[in-house]
Write a protein that holds these residues in place. Structure first.
Motif, PDB file in Angstrom:
ATOM      1  N   PHE A 114       0.840  -1.195   0.000  1.00  0.00           N
ATOM      2  CA  PHE A 114       0.000   0.000   0.000  1.00  0.00           C
ATOM      3  C   PHE A 114       0.878   1.248   0.000  1.00  0.00           C
ATOM      4  N   VAL A 115       0.467   2.233  -0.800  1.00  0.00           N
ATOM      5  CA  VAL A 115       1.122   3.546  -0.807  1.00  0.00           C
ATOM      6  C   VAL A 115       0.292   4.459   0.083  1.00  0.00           C
ATOM      7  N   PHE A 116       0.715   4.619   1.332  1.00  0.00           N
ATOM      8  CA  PHE A 116      -0.110   5.343   2.299  1.00  0.00           C
ATOM      9  C   PHE A 116      -0.202   6.829   1.979  1.00  0.00           C
ATOM     10  N   SER A 117       0.835   7.396   1.368  1.00  0.00           N
ATOM     11  CA  SER A 117       0.787   8.827   1.038  1.00  0.00           C
ATOM     12  C   SER A 117      -0.272   9.128  -0.020  1.00  0.00           C
ATOM     13  N   GLU A 118      -0.627   8.090  -0.793  1.00  0.00           N
ATOM     14  CA  GLU A 118      -1.637   8.270  -1.849  1.00  0.00           C
ATOM     15  C   GLU A 118      -2.904   7.462  -1.576  1.00  0.00           C
ATOM     16  N   GLU A 119      -2.920   6.727  -0.469  1.00  0.00           N
ATOM     17  CA  GLU A 119      -4.080   5.928  -0.071  1.00  0.00           C
ATOM     18  C   GLU A 119      -4.525   4.977  -1.189  1.00  0.00           C
ATOM     19  N   ARG A 120      -3.568   4.187  -1.704  1.00  0.00           N
ATOM     20  CA  ARG A 120      -3.900   3.251  -2.773  1.00  0.00           C
ATOM     21  C   ARG A 120      -3.006   2.021  -2.679  1.00  0.00           C
ATOM     22  N   ARG A 163      -9.478   4.395  20.532  1.00  0.00           N
ATOM     23  CA  ARG A 163      -8.520   5.166  21.319  1.00  0.00           C
ATOM     24  C   ARG A 163      -7.407   5.688  20.410  1.00  0.00           C
ATOM     25  N   PHE A 164      -6.801   6.781  20.813  1.00  0.00           N
ATOM     26  CA  PHE A 164      -5.716   7.347  20.019  1.00  0.00           C
ATOM     27  C   PHE A 164      -4.568   6.343  19.859  1.00  0.00           C
ATOM     28  N   SER A 165      -4.319   5.553  20.895  1.00  0.00           N
ATOM     29  CA  SER A 165      -3.228   4.574  20.845  1.00  0.00           C
ATOM     30  C   SER A 165      -3.534   3.404  19.911  1.00  0.00           C
ATOM     31  N   ASP A 166      -4.780   3.275  19.443  1.00  0.00           N
ATOM     32  CA  ASP A 166      -5.138   2.206  18.506  1.00  0.00           C
ATOM     33  C   ASP A 166      -4.646   2.490  17.091  1.00  0.00           C
ATOM     34  N   VAL A 167      -4.272   3.730  16.832  1.00  0.00           N
ATOM     35  CA  VAL A 167      -4.000   4.189  15.464  1.00  0.00           C
ATOM     36  C   VAL A 167      -2.512   4.105  15.170  1.00  0.00           C
ATOM     37  N   ASP A 168      -2.164   3.657  13.939  1.00  0.00           N
ATOM     38  CA  ASP A 168      -0.757   3.574  13.549  1.00  0.00           C
ATOM     39  C   ASP A 168      -0.282   4.911  12.978  1.00  0.00           C
ATOM     40  N   VAL A 169       0.957   4.947  12.508  1.00  0.00           N
ATOM     41  CA  VAL A 169       1.542   6.212  12.039  1.00  0.00           C
ATOM     42  C   VAL A 169       0.864   6.716  10.780  1.00  0.00           C
ATOM     43  N   PHE A 170       0.089   5.859  10.102  1.00  0.00           N
ATOM     44  CA  PHE A 170      -0.589   6.264   8.879  1.00  0.00           C
ATOM     45  C   PHE A 170      -2.028   6.717   9.136  1.00  0.00           C
ATOM     46  N   GLY A 171      -2.426   6.741  10.414  1.00  0.00           N
ATOM     47  CA  GLY A 171      -3.759   7.210  10.756  1.00  0.00           C
ATOM     48  C   GLY A 171      -4.834   6.150  10.715  1.00  0.00           C
ATOM     49  N   HIS A 172      -4.460   4.884  10.446  1.00  0.00           N
ATOM     50  CA  HIS A 172      -5.413   3.787  10.410  1.00  0.00           C
ATOM     51  C   HIS A 172      -5.343   3.000  11.718  1.00  0.00           C
ATOM     52  N   VAL A 173      -6.469   2.458  12.156  1.00  0.00           N
ATOM     53  CA  VAL A 173      -6.467   1.550  13.299  1.00  0.00           C
ATOM     54  C   VAL A 173      -5.696   0.284  12.892  1.00  0.00           C
ATOM     55  N   ASN A 174      -4.753  -0.140  13.729  1.00  0.00           N
ATOM     56  CA  ASN A 174      -3.939  -1.314  13.453  1.00  0.00           C
ATOM     57  C   ASN A 174      -4.811  -2.567  13.380  1.00  0.00           C
ATOM     58  N   ASN A 175      -4.439  -3.511  12.503  1.00  0.00           N
ATOM     59  CA  ASN A 175      -5.267  -4.700  12.281  1.00  0.00           C
ATOM     60  C   ASN A 175      -5.497  -5.510  13.555  1.00  0.00           C
ATOM     61  N   VAL A 176      -4.552  -5.501  14.486  1.00  0.00           N
ATOM     62  CA  VAL A 176      -4.703  -6.257  15.724  1.00  0.00           C
ATOM     63  C   VAL A 176      -5.864  -5.723  16.552  1.00  0.00           C
ATOM     64  N   LYS A 177      -6.065  -4.420  16.516  1.00  0.00           N
ATOM     65  CA  LYS A 177      -7.087  -3.794  17.360  1.00  0.00           C
ATOM     66  C   LYS A 177      -8.501  -4.222  16.973  1.00  0.00           C
TER      67      LYS A 177
END
Length: 287
Positions: A114-120, A163-177
């Motif tokens: 995934f290209v997170f800067s372009e969301e694709r 929660r804010f801590s659920d989110v990764d550096v790309f602004g998405h909730v991590n799959n584990v959560k």
């Protein structure tokens, strides 16, 4: 070839009966996957596959309870490589004093670069394909989960607060959560369902035997909760399935199916629930 990762355990990984919680295993899988993809990266762009992927599907089979120890071994390998996705498999295990393997969990993940800067999403490069192919042991592809359409008149609702801590550096909730969200919704649903039973029946121990999650759209951090809807989708002799979906309005963000097994802590084996317990499950079974 398979990659071996030695995963340290923490006391906080355990549940109330001293087993590693079913959600925590998915953290172990994520750690092993990142370690493999970083260690065997095709070039200096080590994070392109290690961190530059989104998980489209997780399927986890819980084989035996894992209790606290210093570490546990995780083997991981690749089962399928397509133009813009690949599938990884995992086995979490330890060895006894005689050198015999004790398997605690088997799992697979469907991953999309995934290209997170372009969301694709993007295609797998030739170099990445060559690197992944070293670990290839082909298996059958995933079977899809059943379509998820909530029935608010029958299904149990649970507000999913991010929660804010659920989110990764790309602004998405991590799959584990997502496993945590579905666990919260499932516990609340079953608590309300079995609250009307006699204490001995309601206290029946259950363990998670299988958990499948499909990720459809990113869950993002926001103050308003999302909606989780849960229902009983199958009832067997000693097990039953709880299906669920996380929604933003009418839009499906993720769906899951969890197989629960009635469990006798004394014998550490599956046990049949009481007639009253099973009748209640059948009564709430959604066709």
């Amino acid at each position: 070839m398979r990659h071996l990762y030695v995963c340290p355990l923490r006391w906080a990984d355990l549940d109330l009966i001293g087993h590693v919680n079913n959600v925590t295993y998915v953290d172990y899988l994520q750690e092993a996957r990142v370690d493999m993809l970083r260690t065997h990266a095709p070039d200096k762009r080590a994070d392109d596959l290690a961190e530059g992927v989104v998980v489209a599907r997780n399927a986890v089979t819980y084989v035996a309870p894992l209790t606290l120890r210093d570490s546990v071994a995780v083997e991981c390998w690749v089962t399928e490589i397509r133009a813009a996705s690949f599938t990884m498999a995992y086995e979490v295990f330890d060895t006894d004093d005689d050198g015999n393997r004790i398997t605690f969990l088997r799992a697979r993940s469907l991953l999309t670069p995934f290209v997170f800067s372009e969301e694709r999403p993007r295609r797998i490069s030739d170099e990445e394909r060559a690197s992944l192919s070293r670990f290839l042991e082909p298996e059958e592809p995933f079977a899809r989960l059943a379509p998820t359409v909530p029935d608010p008149d029958r299904d149990a609702h649970w507000p999913v607060a991010v929660r804010f801590s659920d989110v990764d550096v790309f602004g998405h909730v991590n799959n584990v959560k997502y496993f945590e969200y579905f666990q919260e919704a499932r516990i609340a649903t079953l608590g309300r369902l079995f609250g009307q039973l006699p204490p001995d029946d309601a206290a029946l121990a259950v363990v998670v035997a299988q958990m499948d999650v499909e990720y459809k759209r990113p869950v993002l951090f926001r103050p308003e909760p999302y909606d989780a809807w849960s229902w009983i989708s199958r009832v067997g002799r000693t097990s039953y399935d709880v299906s669920a979906g996380v929604f933003d309005g009418d839009e499906l963000l993720a769906r899951s199916r969890c197989t629960m097994v009635a469990f006798d802590p004394a014998t550490q084996r599956a046990a049949q629930p009481s007639p009253a317990y099973r009748e209640l499950l059948v009564e709430h079974l959604r066709g």
